[in-house]
Design a protein around this motif. Structure first.
Motif, PDB file in Angstrom:
ATOM      1  N   ASP A 195      -0.718  -2.818  -4.249  1.00 21.96           N
ATOM      2  CA  ASP A 195      -1.127  -1.413  -4.237  1.00 21.96           C
ATOM      3  C   ASP A 195       0.083  -0.484  -4.254  1.00 21.96           C
ATOM      4  OD1 ASP A 195      -3.783  -1.951  -4.498  1.00 21.96           O
ATOM      5  OD2 ASP A 195      -4.391  -1.041  -2.606  1.00 21.96           O
ATOM      6  N   HIS A 222       0.938   3.300  -2.664  1.00 17.98           N
ATOM      7  CA  HIS A 222       0.036   4.257  -3.305  1.00 17.98           C
ATOM      8  C   HIS A 222       0.769   5.459  -3.878  1.00 17.98           C
ATOM      9  CE1 HIS A 222      -3.638   2.112  -2.690  1.00 17.98           C
ATOM     10  NE2 HIS A 222      -3.383   1.954  -1.402  1.00 17.98           N
ATOM     11  N   HIS A 258      -5.614  -1.938  -6.703  1.00 15.40           N
ATOM     12  CA  HIS A 258      -5.320  -0.826  -7.616  1.00 15.40           C
ATOM     13  C   HIS A 258      -4.580  -1.312  -8.861  1.00 15.40           C
ATOM     14  CE1 HIS A 258      -6.561   2.844  -5.350  1.00 15.40           C
ATOM     15  NE2 HIS A 258      -6.671   1.907  -4.418  1.00 15.40           N
ATOM     16  N   ASP A 273       0.817  -1.210   0.000  1.00 10.40           N
ATOM     17  CA  ASP A 273       0.000   0.000   0.000  1.00 10.40           C
ATOM     18  C   ASP A 273       0.854   1.265   0.000  1.00 10.40           C
ATOM     19  OD1 ASP A 273      -2.887  -1.146   0.310  1.00 10.40           O
ATOM     20  OD2 ASP A 273      -1.678  -2.228   1.782  1.00 10.40           O
TER      21      ASP A 273
END
Length: 242
Positions: A36, A10, A63, A8
């Motif tokens: 992600d 991101h 994602h 994550d």
């Protein structure tokens, strides 16, 4: 043995750079990423490049899964559309071909101790394996996959849960988020798991988990959001750890 687990990111390059500085000092025996890499910020290509440069085994997050289908016209200015527009085609190709899970098995005189790494849960990349996920369902999912340890992400909230099953113990670890913490702590988070030859499912203390929290330049990441097409609420979330 020390194994680092993270996910994550991101597209938060400032957080990832600080994470790697810490990793280089900790010097784990292995490192795995639970997906992600992209979404919510402006550095998806730079993040993917750094992961690939280090040859880190990585699985698909939701994602990455979203990239399998091109955004519809009305999605062009959403997170999905903006992320895709920023990504180089070679990085999209890398991301959409990531595996959905990874398995490890450690053997010693006690037998095998099996690890299963997923992004959300064994069900899907979008399933939230929260700390109070029904115990019976957790055990069923782990038994179906012959897992003694389930490693997951997606919720951005770290925890280590131990569940007794007969004469054995099952472990569920969510390692938090490097680039978008949501537990009220703005520092990046990842898990460092330590164990030795005594690792076994009959002793709940045979592995130790250290959730490492490290400060990074949040303002740099937040300002990058604010001068981009991404929603400014994402910058506020970084500043609040929400």
């Amino acid at each position: 043995m020390k194994i680092a687990i993270f996910s994550d990111i991101h597209a938060n390059l400032p957080a990832l750079e600080v994470f790697f500085k810490d990793i280089d000092q900790v010097n784990p025996d292995a490192i795995y990423c639970l997906g992600d890499l992209v979404g919510y910020n402006v550095w998806p290509n730079e993040v993917v490049k750094k992961i690939r440069e280090r040859n880190i085994p990585t699985i698909m997050g939701n994602h990455e899964e979203a990239l399998l289908k091109p955004p519809a016209k009305e999605e062009q200015l959403t997170n999905k559309g903006l992320t895709r527009s920023l990504l180089a085609e070679e990085n999209i190709e890398y991301l959409i071909n990531l595996p959905r899970h990874l398995s490890l098995s450690f053997s010693n005189s006690w037998g095998n101790f099996n690890w299963l790494m997923v992004h959300g849960s064994p069900k899907s990349t979008t399933d939230y394996m929260v700390e109070d996920y029904p115990e019976s369902e957790v055990l069923e999912l782990m038994d179906q996959n012959q897992a003694d340890l389930l490693l997951c992400g997606h919720t951005h909230k770290p925890f280590h849960r131990i569940i007794k099953s007969g004469d054995k113990y099952k472990h569920v670890i969510n390692k938090g988020s490097v680039g978008k913490p949501k537990d009220g702590d703005t520092r990046l988070c990842y898990a460092l798991i330590e164990f030795n030859q005594s690792l076994n499912s009959h002793n709940s203390d045979s592995l130790k988990v250290n959730f490492r929290r490290i400060e990074y330049d949040i303002e740099k990441a937040a300002r990058a959001v604010e001068v981009s097409g991404f929603d400014n609420s994402l910058a506020t979330a970084l500043r609040l750890g929400k």
